[in-house]
Design an enzyme around this catalytic site. Structure first.
Site, PDB file in Angstrom:
ATOM      1  N   ASN A  29      -0.564   3.379  -3.153  1.00  0.00           N
ATOM      2  CA  ASN A  29       0.019   2.580  -2.066  1.00  0.00           C
ATOM      3  C   ASN A  29      -0.047   1.104  -2.469  1.00  0.00           C
ATOM      4  O   ASN A  29      -1.122   0.511  -2.494  1.00  0.00           O
ATOM      5  CB  ASN A  29      -0.776   2.849  -0.791  1.00  0.00           C
ATOM      6  CG  ASN A  29      -0.265   2.067   0.407  1.00  0.00           C
ATOM      7  OD1 ASN A  29       0.475   1.100   0.267  1.00  0.00           O
ATOM      8  ND2 ASN A  29      -0.673   2.484   1.598  1.00  0.00           N
ATOM      9  N   CYS A  86       2.592  -3.604   5.114  1.00  0.00           N
ATOM     10  CA  CYS A  86       3.427  -2.688   4.326  1.00  0.00           C
ATOM     11  C   CYS A  86       4.887  -2.730   4.752  1.00  0.00           C
ATOM     12  O   CYS A  86       5.741  -2.127   4.100  1.00  0.00           O
ATOM     13  CB  CYS A  86       2.873  -1.271   4.433  1.00  0.00           C
ATOM     14  SG  CYS A  86       1.155  -1.184   3.937  1.00  0.00           S
ATOM     15  N   HIS A  89       8.121   3.461   2.556  1.00  0.00           N
ATOM     16  CA  HIS A  89       6.805   2.962   2.135  1.00  0.00           C
ATOM     17  C   HIS A  89       5.942   4.105   1.602  1.00  0.00           C
ATOM     18  O   HIS A  89       5.806   5.155   2.233  1.00  0.00           O
ATOM     19  CB  HIS A  89       6.117   2.274   3.318  1.00  0.00           C
ATOM     20  CG  HIS A  89       4.693   1.943   3.028  1.00  0.00           C
ATOM     21  ND1 HIS A  89       4.304   1.279   1.881  1.00  0.00           N
ATOM     22  CD2 HIS A  89       3.555   2.222   3.714  1.00  0.00           C
ATOM     23  CE1 HIS A  89       2.989   1.162   1.886  1.00  0.00           C
ATOM     24  NE2 HIS A  89       2.513   1.726   2.978  1.00  0.00           N
TER      25      HIS A  89
HETATM   26  O1  UT7 Z   1      -0.037   1.641   4.040  1.00  0.00           O
HETATM   27  C1  UT7 Z   1      -0.407   1.673   5.366  1.00  0.00           C
HETATM   28  C2  UT7 Z   1      -0.137   2.988   5.977  1.00  0.00           C
HETATM   29  N1  UT7 Z   1      -1.230   3.893   5.688  1.00  0.00           N
HETATM   30  C3  UT7 Z   1      -1.054   5.192   5.906  1.00  0.00           C
HETATM   31  O2  UT7 Z   1       0.025   5.607   6.266  1.00  0.00           O
HETATM   32  C4  UT7 Z   1      -2.219   6.123   5.716  1.00  0.00           C
HETATM   33  C5  UT7 Z   1      -2.049   7.315   6.614  1.00  0.00           C
HETATM   34  N2  UT7 Z   1      -3.178   8.249   6.555  1.00  0.00           N
HETATM   35  C6  UT7 Z   1      -3.369   9.075   5.501  1.00  0.00           C
HETATM   36  O3  UT7 Z   1      -2.612   9.067   4.551  1.00  0.00           O
HETATM   37  C7  UT7 Z   1      -4.522  10.061   5.591  1.00  0.00           C
HETATM   38  O4  UT7 Z   1      -5.077  10.011   6.880  1.00  0.00           O
HETATM   39  C8  UT7 Z   1      -5.615   9.794   4.528  1.00  0.00           C
HETATM   40  C9  UT7 Z   1      -5.121  10.164   3.151  1.00  0.00           C
HETATM   41  C10 UT7 Z   1      -6.025   8.336   4.557  1.00  0.00           C
HETATM   42  C11 UT7 Z   1      -6.848  10.655   4.818  1.00  0.00           C
HETATM   43  O5  UT7 Z   1      -6.499  12.039   4.857  1.00  0.00           O
HETATM   44  P1  UT7 Z   1      -7.005  12.965   6.062  1.00  0.00           P
HETATM   45  O6  UT7 Z   1      -6.572  14.324   5.751  1.00  0.00           O
HETATM   46  O7  UT7 Z   1      -6.498  12.325   7.330  1.00  0.00           O
HETATM   47  O8  UT7 Z   1      -8.569  12.861   5.912  1.00  0.00           O
HETATM   48  P2  UT7 Z   1      -9.641  12.385   6.993  1.00  0.00           P
HETATM   49  O9  UT7 Z   1      -9.633  10.891   7.086  1.00  0.00           O
HETATM   50  O10 UT7 Z   1      -9.443  13.164   8.241  1.00  0.00           O
HETATM   51  O11 UT7 Z   1     -10.973  12.842   6.289  1.00  0.00           O
HETATM   52  C12 UT7 Z   1     -11.291  14.226   6.102  1.00  0.00           C
HETATM   53  C13 UT7 Z   1     -12.623  14.337   5.401  1.00  0.00           C
HETATM   54  C14 UT7 Z   1     -13.720  13.506   6.038  1.00  0.00           C
HETATM   55  O12 UT7 Z   1     -14.931  14.208   5.943  1.00  0.00           O
HETATM   56  P3  UT7 Z   1     -15.514  14.976   7.232  1.00  0.00           P
HETATM   57  O13 UT7 Z   1     -15.699  13.932   8.269  1.00  0.00           O
HETATM   58  O14 UT7 Z   1     -14.476  15.987   7.597  1.00  0.00           O
HETATM   59  O15 UT7 Z   1     -16.783  15.562   6.705  1.00  0.00           O
HETATM   60  C15 UT7 Z   1     -13.808  12.279   5.167  1.00  0.00           C
HETATM   61  O16 UT7 Z   1     -15.076  11.696   5.168  1.00  0.00           O
HETATM   62  O17 UT7 Z   1     -12.506  13.863   4.047  1.00  0.00           O
HETATM   63  C16 UT7 Z   1     -13.509  12.868   3.805  1.00  0.00           C
HETATM   64  N3  UT7 Z   1     -12.942  11.890   2.889  1.00  0.00           N
HETATM   65  C17 UT7 Z   1     -13.029  12.004   1.561  1.00  0.00           C
HETATM   66  N4  UT7 Z   1     -13.589  12.933   0.760  1.00  0.00           N
HETATM   67  C18 UT7 Z   1     -13.464  12.760  -0.579  1.00  0.00           C
HETATM   68  C19 UT7 Z   1     -12.246  10.770   3.203  1.00  0.00           C
HETATM   69  N5  UT7 Z   1     -11.880  10.142   2.073  1.00  0.00           N
HETATM   70  C20 UT7 Z   1     -12.346  10.884   1.050  1.00  0.00           C
HETATM   71  C21 UT7 Z   1     -12.272  10.752  -0.341  1.00  0.00           C
HETATM   72  N6  UT7 Z   1     -12.823  11.708  -1.117  1.00  0.00           N
HETATM   73  N7  UT7 Z   1     -11.625   9.730  -0.942  1.00  0.00           N
END
Ligand code: UT7
Length: 348
Positions: free
Chosen positions: A303, A117, A273
């Protein structure tokens, strides 16, 4: 930098290409267990574009490049250099020469550059060096990615984030108008073009975000084994990448602004980004700038990896929100880990 001994490098044209097919959050909820209610508030994404299977990353890159050349009023044969920033090349030997051929840029040397990215920012920084040394006069930097071809469509933690797209800029060395920073005390001149560059890498974080190859051992002849690559889909530790971004990005923006001698408030547009709206908002807060100055096209395109910075810049230029003489900062961050920031004044 800038130095009065180096030619000014100006950004003189931009283009973007987004495929038509559109995948909405509601469509994704039919593929994996997710919903618009989860995706939108957490990321700012509502839909993303998907490149049809019969088209290639080269088609997308060439479309964005053609637009950028038209805007710059530069003929393809005037190009000396083409850099294609991509992590999703169909040919791992590189696709930039195919873009060169598609454009008819017969004089240009063309090669790929991979930095996920951050690819566009690293490629603009690289092209700038060729122009500042005087080796080349005009360069095209294209960032194009088709992450839809590399995500695991059963993994809801990644497949909801990414979309396909391309963006391109034309850079021109201006040997007559060198970068000038108050060369005559009584008549300080406005700094033009690329004003400062800050780039970073930290390979200790490489496992946080990866589009790796698995090596499978196979017997070849006798007792000799050979390794064979197998592509793996994207894997990401979202939480850790998020923490890295909100810490590292404001810091590198501040360093690049300091180096250019420009305050955060003087900048009309931040082209960061497009990974997550919450990351963009956190950066605005930390820099104490109006969030309205941080471009966002996340809602429509998701993204788009390396392409997201020029797509956001092209969007603002098209809408007249950013234009000739305006100060901007382009910022990439992501896998590697890699991150980088470039301060610039737009236009001829
Ligand atoms: O381009 C490269 C750079 N990339 C980035 O900068 C990405 C940076 N990270 C992020 O933007 C965020 O971490 C995400 C958007 C990817 C995820 O958000 P989050 O608030 O950090 O969620 P999480 O990964 O902590 O997941 C929270 C919960 C989990 O469930 P449990 O374990 O709490 O029961 C996940 O399994 O949300 C669940 N989850 C989803 N639920 C519904 C993860 N993805 C999804 C989904 N739909 N698509």
């Amino acid at each position: 930098m800038p130095s009065d001994s180096l030619p000014t490098v100006r950004l003189v044209g931009i283009g973007a290409a987004l495929p038509n097919p559109c995948l909405h959050n509601d469509d994704l909820s039919q593929i994996v267990e997710t919903s618009d209610e989860w995706i939108w508030p957490r990321t700012g994404i509502r839909e993303r574009r998907i490149l049809p299977p019969q088209l290639s990353v080269v088609d997308l890159a060439s479309q964005a490049a053609t637009q950028a050349l038209a805007q710059a009023q530069v003929h393809p044969q005037e190009l000396d250099l083409i850099l294609l920033a991509t992590s999703t090349s169909a040919d791992r030997f590189g696709s930039a020469p195919q873009v060169q051929a598609a454009l008819g840029a017969t004089r240009a040397v063309a090669f790929d550059l991979t930095a996920a990215c951050t690819g566009f920012v690293f490629a603009v920084a690289t092209a700038t060096q060729f122009l500042q040394t005087g080796l080349y006069r005009r360069a095209l930097v294209v960032a194009a990615d088709v992450l839809s071809r590399t995500v695991d469509w059963t993994d809801r933690t990644t497949c909801v984030l990414f979309g396909d797209g391309a963006g391109a800029v034309v850079l021109e060395a201006d040997t007559a108008g060198r970068s000038e920073v108050g060369t005559r005390a009584s008549m300080p001149q406005v700094q033009q073009g690329i004003l400062s560059i800050e780039l970073r890498s930290d390979g200790t974080g490489s496992e946080l975000l990866s589009l790796g190859m698995e090596t499978e051992a196979r017997p070849l002849v006798g007792s000799l084994e050979v390794g064979q690559y197998r592509c793996r889909p994207i894997t990401m530790n979202g939480r850790e990448v998020y923490k890295f971004a909100v810490n590292a990005v404001p810091e590198i923006i501040e360093k690049s602004l300091f180096r250019a001698g420009i305050s955060a408030e003087a900048v009309q547009g931040y082209f960061v980004h497009q990974a997550n709206q919450r990351i963009l908002d956190a950066i605005a807060k930390r820099l104490e700038v109006d969030p309205e100055r941080v471009a966002s096209v996340l809602e429509r395109y998701g993204n788009t990896s390396g392409a997201s910075v020029p797509i956001a810049l092209a969007d603002w230029i098209e809408k007249g929100r950013f234009g000739p003489g305006d100060l901007g900062v382009m910022v990439g961050f992501g896998a590697g880990l890699t991150w980088g920031s470039i301060v610039f004044r737009w236009g001829k």
